[in-house]
Scaffold this motif. Structure first.
Motif, PDB file in Angstrom:
ATOM      1  N   GLU A 175     -28.077  36.789  15.931  1.00 25.28           N
ATOM      2  CA  GLU A 175     -27.114  37.793  15.615  1.00 25.28           C
ATOM      3  C   GLU A 175     -27.297  38.811  15.151  1.00 25.28           C
ATOM      4  O   GLU A 175     -26.684  39.890  15.361  1.00 25.28           O
ATOM      5  CB  GLU A 175     -26.111  36.913  14.638  1.00 25.28           C
ATOM      6  CG  GLU A 175     -25.479  35.621  15.051  1.00 25.28           C
ATOM      7  CD  GLU A 175     -24.628  35.728  16.113  1.00 25.28           C
ATOM      8  OE1 GLU A 175     -23.631  36.740  16.069  1.00 25.28           O
ATOM      9  OE2 GLU A 175     -24.212  34.891  16.909  1.00 25.28           O
ATOM     10  N   LEU A 176     -28.513  39.130  14.362  1.00 24.50           N
ATOM     11  CA  LEU A 176     -28.883  40.345  13.888  1.00 24.50           C
ATOM     12  C   LEU A 176     -29.332  41.157  14.945  1.00 24.50           C
ATOM     13  O   LEU A 176     -28.946  42.359  15.168  1.00 24.50           O
ATOM     14  CB  LEU A 176     -30.162  40.201  12.964  1.00 24.50           C
ATOM     15  CG  LEU A 176     -29.995  39.677  11.628  1.00 24.50           C
ATOM     16  CD1 LEU A 176     -31.276  39.597  10.735  1.00 24.50           C
ATOM     17  CD2 LEU A 176     -29.023  40.463  10.862  1.00 24.50           C
ATOM     18  N   ILE A 223     -28.249  41.269  18.235  1.00 25.54           N
ATOM     19  CA  ILE A 223     -27.227  41.643  19.090  1.00 25.54           C
ATOM     20  C   ILE A 223     -26.326  42.705  18.060  1.00 25.54           C
ATOM     21  O   ILE A 223     -25.833  43.518  18.680  1.00 25.54           O
ATOM     22  CB  ILE A 223     -26.136  40.481  19.432  1.00 25.54           C
ATOM     23  CG1 ILE A 223     -26.704  39.451  20.289  1.00 25.54           C
ATOM     24  CG2 ILE A 223     -24.826  40.894  19.733  1.00 25.54           C
ATOM     25  CD1 ILE A 223     -25.981  38.282  20.451  1.00 25.54           C
ATOM     26  N   ASN A 224     -26.438  42.634  16.746  1.00 26.14           N
ATOM     27  CA  ASN A 224     -25.745  43.333  15.958  1.00 26.14           C
ATOM     28  C   ASN A 224     -26.386  44.945  16.108  1.00 26.14           C
ATOM     29  O   ASN A 224     -25.619  45.896  16.170  1.00 26.14           O
ATOM     30  CB  ASN A 224     -25.674  43.052  14.549  1.00 26.14           C
ATOM     31  CG  ASN A 224     -24.375  42.985  14.026  1.00 26.14           C
ATOM     32  OD1 ASN A 224     -23.856  43.740  13.757  1.00 26.14           O
ATOM     33  ND2 ASN A 224     -23.812  41.800  13.854  1.00 26.14           N
ATOM     34  N   ALA A 263     -25.315  46.486  19.238  1.00 28.38           N
ATOM     35  CA  ALA A 263     -24.079  47.052  19.285  1.00 28.38           C
ATOM     36  C   ALA A 263     -23.993  48.343  18.306  1.00 28.38           C
ATOM     37  O   ALA A 263     -23.320  49.308  18.779  1.00 28.38           O
ATOM     38  CB  ALA A 263     -23.046  45.876  18.848  1.00 28.38           C
ATOM     39  N   ALA A 312     -21.034  38.153  22.217  1.00 22.68           N
ATOM     40  CA  ALA A 312     -22.117  37.549  20.874  1.00 22.68           C
ATOM     41  C   ALA A 312     -21.326  36.109  20.117  1.00 22.68           C
ATOM     42  O   ALA A 312     -21.898  35.076  19.936  1.00 22.68           O
ATOM     43  CB  ALA A 312     -22.181  38.444  19.938  1.00 22.68           C
TER      44      ALA A 312
END
Lengths: 102, 155
Positions: free
Chosen positions: A37-38, A40-41, A44, A71
């Motif tokens: 998640e980190l 993908i963040n 983005a 995500a």
């Protein structure tokens, strides 16, 4: 404080690096998902920063929306897989789920 | 910035619930950066979808897959060093990639882009929009099916 372009890009670089590091160090599946998640963040955030930087807000922003949607979908699937994995073997350590290895 | 502090906490925290909470704050900080960049719609999406949705989902995952022990052990230093090298190389590369960009401040945002974005989603990007929604439905059904089948087998 004035926000310069390279501020955001460097924050996202470090964010991505931390994600890679966590992916490598942690063997717990949920921790790996958090690292993902980190990352993908970071991606983005880079998209948004680039879009704001070039002044072409719309295309970059809409792409970032889709990145966030993907995500979320990926997190749902990953958690379903983890729960199934946990039910079958009482553990979500990725090293123990390696019997499909060739 | 503060985002990175919380991101470090995500990686380092031994307790998974603490890691998820740190992730929540890291995502909130990212939403704040979106707002600062003028992407108000994106910031809202980030808060609603990530902070509201994904974090709750992950928390459920943590609760459901928790075994007897509360914390997750670290792996030894055998994994630590290569991880540090790989992550360091990636970070270094991306960091210096930013040097190629001209150093200028972000242009100030004059108006909200949300109306344009909404119109775009309903006109130009309608196919991508619909594909994304179908994908989400498929993901939800598939996830429910995955978990459900395992329950039945256990009974």
């Amino acid at each position: 404080m004035i926000l310069y372009t390279y501020h955001i890009f460097r924050v996202s670089a470090v964010l991505f690096g931390l994600g890679v590091f966590g992916m490598r160090v942690r063997r717990n599946a949920i921790s790996m998902l958090l690292s993902l998640e980190l990352m993908i963040n970071a991606a983005a955030l880079n998209l948004v920063a680039a879009a704001a930087f070039t002044g072409t807000y719309i295309s970059g922003f809409s792409m970032a929306v889709f990145v966030i949607v993907i995500a979320a979908a990926e997190a749902a699937v990953a958690l379903a897989i983890f729960i199934a994995l946990f039910k079958s073997r009482r553990s979500i350590d990725v090293d123990e789920a390696a019997e499909m290895k060739g | 910035m503060l985002t990175l502090l919380f991101a470090v906490c995500v990686i380092v925290a031994r307790d998974l619930v603490r890691a998820v909470t740190a992730l929540l704050f890291a995502l909130l900080m990212t939403a704040g950066m979106y707002f600062a960049l003028g992407a108000d719609f994106l910031g809202a999406v980030q808060i609603v979808l990530y902070v509201g949705g994904v974090v709750v989902l992950v928390l459920f995952g943590v609760m459901l897959t928790r075994d007897v022990e509360m914390t997750v052990p670290y792996l030894g230093f055998g994994q630590f060093l290569p991880a540090l090298i790989v992550a360091g190389a990636v970070t270094w590369g991306l960091w210096h990639l930013a040097d190629f960009l001209p150093r200028k401040a972000f242009p100030p945002v004059h108006r909200s882009v949300t109306p344009i974005l909404g119109e775009l989603f309903m006109k130009k990007y309608i196919v991508a929009f619909e594909v994304a929604s179908v994908l989400l439905v498929g993901v939800l059904i598939g996830a429910a099916y995955l978990v459900r089948r395992e329950v039945r087998r256990e009974e």
